[in-house]
Design an enzyme around this catalytic site. Structure first.
Site, PDB file in Angstrom:
ATOM      1  N   ARG A  51       0.789  -1.078  -0.161  1.00 16.54           N
ATOM      2  CA  ARG A  51      -0.040   0.045  -0.095  1.00 16.54           C
ATOM      3  C   ARG A  51       1.050   1.061  -0.043  1.00 16.54           C
ATOM      4  NH1 ARG A  51      -4.372   0.347   4.690  1.00 16.54           N
ATOM      5  NH2 ARG A  51      -2.524   0.836   6.179  1.00 16.54           N
ATOM      6  N   ARG A  96       9.871  26.621  -0.457  1.00 14.43           N
ATOM      7  CA  ARG A  96       8.315  26.243  -0.782  1.00 14.43           C
ATOM      8  C   ARG A  96       7.927  26.796  -2.205  1.00 14.43           C
ATOM      9  NH1 ARG A  96       3.866  29.257  -0.458  1.00 14.43           N
ATOM     10  NH2 ARG A  96       2.040  28.156   0.466  1.00 14.43           N
ATOM     11  N   HIS A  98       4.462  25.402  -4.695  1.00 16.68           N
ATOM     12  CA  HIS A  98       3.332  24.572  -4.735  1.00 16.68           C
ATOM     13  C   HIS A  98       3.851  23.326  -5.819  1.00 16.68           C
ATOM     14  CE1 HIS A  98       1.120  27.630  -2.817  1.00 16.68           C
ATOM     15  NE2 HIS A  98       0.294  26.921  -2.719  1.00 16.68           N
ATOM     16  N   LYS A 145      -2.755   6.957   1.271  1.00 19.24           N
ATOM     17  CA  LYS A 145      -2.570   7.228   2.562  1.00 19.24           C
ATOM     18  C   LYS A 145      -1.596   8.161   2.993  1.00 19.24           C
ATOM     19  CE  LYS A 145      -2.328   4.395   7.021  1.00 19.24           C
ATOM     20  NZ  LYS A 145      -3.421   5.205   7.650  1.00 19.24           N
ATOM     21  N   LEU A 201      -9.855   4.234   2.153  1.00 19.86           N
ATOM     22  CA  LEU A 201      -8.503   3.547   1.978  1.00 19.86           C
ATOM     23  C   LEU A 201      -8.546   2.027   1.847  1.00 19.86           C
ATOM     24  CD1 LEU A 201      -5.357   4.448   2.843  1.00 19.86           C
ATOM     25  CD2 LEU A 201      -6.086   3.337   4.887  1.00 19.86           C
TER      26      LEU A 201
HETATM   27  N1  PDD Z   1      -5.360   4.426   9.873  1.00 21.58           N
HETATM   28  N2  PDD Z   1      -9.189   4.202   6.845  1.00 21.58           N
HETATM   29  C1  PDD Z   1      -8.471   5.222   7.279  1.00 21.58           C
HETATM   30  C2  PDD Z   1      -8.963   6.725   6.907  1.00 21.58           C
HETATM   31  C3  PDD Z   1      -7.584   4.922   8.110  1.00 21.58           C
HETATM   32  O1  PDD Z   1      -6.797   5.950   8.789  1.00 21.58           O
HETATM   33  C4  PDD Z   1      -6.928   3.605   8.672  1.00 21.58           C
HETATM   34  C5  PDD Z   1      -5.958   3.346   9.283  1.00 21.58           C
HETATM   35  C6  PDD Z   1      -7.802   2.535   7.880  1.00 21.58           C
HETATM   36  C7  PDD Z   1      -7.444   1.210   8.327  1.00 21.58           C
HETATM   37  O2  PDD Z   1      -6.411   0.505   7.492  1.00 21.58           O
HETATM   38  P1  PDD Z   1      -5.604  -0.350   8.225  1.00 21.58           P
HETATM   39  O3  PDD Z   1      -6.729  -1.747   8.524  1.00 21.58           O
HETATM   40  O4  PDD Z   1      -4.707  -0.861   7.208  1.00 21.58           O
HETATM   41  O5  PDD Z   1      -4.950   0.025   9.441  1.00 21.58           O
HETATM   42  C8  PDD Z   1      -8.918   2.901   7.013  1.00 21.58           C
HETATM   43  C9  PDD Z   1      -4.222   4.071  10.828  1.00 21.58           C
HETATM   44  C10 PDD Z   1      -4.250   3.007  11.806  1.00 21.58           C
HETATM   45  C11 PDD Z   1      -3.701   5.373  11.558  1.00 21.58           C
HETATM   46  O6  PDD Z   1      -3.772   6.270  10.789  1.00 21.58           O
HETATM   47  O7  PDD Z   1      -3.262   5.580  12.507  1.00 21.58           O
END
Ligand code: PDD
Length: 282
Positions: A51, A96, A98, A145, A201
């Site tokens: 990921r 900086r 953009h 992410k 996500l």
């Molecule tokens: N977050 N959706 C979002 C928006 C998230 O931030 C997370 C996890 C998940 C679950 O993903 P996973 O099962 O791979 O942990 C779904 C982590 C834990 C965090 O930001 O701390």
């Protein structure tokens, strides 16, 4: 002291200095992962690293060499038995601007790990927890992410101000995910979770559980879930690396099912814990 690795240099996290021109500081121009460590082993590390690579690709950030050894080294340096590893990769640092068109940027890679002194999900898993619903006010690339978590922070804070723990996000009357978790519902024995799209996500626990339920011949649908289906569900639960699987026993003040932790939420958590235990023995 917590040991961090910053561009492969080992340094105390407290003493680490990130350049002010790092693009994560001005633009949130960075991606991250949170990996749960059970019995000294990072669980589902391959899914997290896949990921991460995908987030880098989608953001057009230069890929970095395999981080597996650095992750293992950091867990060992910090002597983590139960805990989490945090990885953040920014596009790099330059004054900086953009646009990053034609800039020669080198990613900055941070890794650190911290221990858990008590199980972060145990209590909530036994009692269940509360959620609110909230309009999904995030951008259209929630599949990446990225560290742009301002909207997530705002809605989770609103949930906590309302005496709940999580905000379940709604876009066009449909459930997307939680502010830091994925969402499942159960109705008449059918398990549903929102289908993958750029609005959620691709959670590692979500995928693990979809596979687990399919293997065990449960009916699991990756589909749309209307907001009203939340209130009418027999069970709702959220999943994440840290929360594992936690039942939501009331949403916006309405009880879900009997207002108690349900069997599928318990099974989901059990499946995650057993797989983590098994992985730690391998
Ligand atoms: N977050 N959706 C979002 C928006 C998230 O931030 C997370 C996890 C998940 C679950 O993903 P996973 O099962 O791979 O942990 C779904 C982590 C834990 C965090 O930001 O701390």
């Amino acid at each position: 002291m917590v040991f961090a690795s910053y561009n492969q240099e080992i340094i105390s996290l407290d003493e680490l200095k990130i350049p002010v021109f790092d693009r994560s500081f001005f633009f949130g121009d960075a991606v991250y992962e949170v990996i749960r460590v059970y019995q000294k082993k990072p669980f589902l590390i391959a899914s997290h690293l896949n990921r991460l690579a995908n987030s880098l690709k989608e953001m057009s950030i230069e890929n970095v060499p395999d981080l597996r050894n650095d992750i293992y080294q950091n867990i060992s340096l910090n002597d983590i038995s139960e805990g989490m590893v945090y990885i953040q990769i920014s596009r790099g640092s330059l004054p900086r601007s953009h646009s990053f068109h034609n800039l020669s940027l080198k990613p900055n890679v941070l890794i650190y790990s911290t221990p858990f002194f008590s199980h972060p999900a145990e209590k909530e898993a036994s009692t269940g927890t509360y959620a609110i619903t909230h309009e999904d006010i995030r951008w259209h690339r929630c599949d990446i992410k990225s560290v742009n978590l301002l909207a997530n922070c705002l809605v989770q804070t609103k949930a906590q101000q309302a005496g709940a723990k999580e905000a379940i996000l709604i876009r066009n009357n449909q459930v997307t995910e939680g502010s830091s978790s994925n969402v499942f519902i159960v109705k008449n024995g059918v398990i549903k979770t929102p289908a993958l799209s750029s609005f959620i996500l691709p959670g590692t626990r979500r995928q693990f559980l979809v596979n687990f339920f399919k293997t065990h011949e449960y009916i699991v649908l990756e589909t749309t879930i209307k907001k009203s289906e939340l209130y009418e569900a027999d069970e709702v639960f959220i999943t994440s690396s840290i929360k594992e699987a936690i039942a939501i026993v009331a949403i916006d003040g309405h009880n879900i099912g009997h207002g108690q932790v349900g069997p599928i939420a318990l099974l989901a958590r059990q499946a995650i814990l057993e797989a983590a235990d098994q992985a730690a023995q391998d």
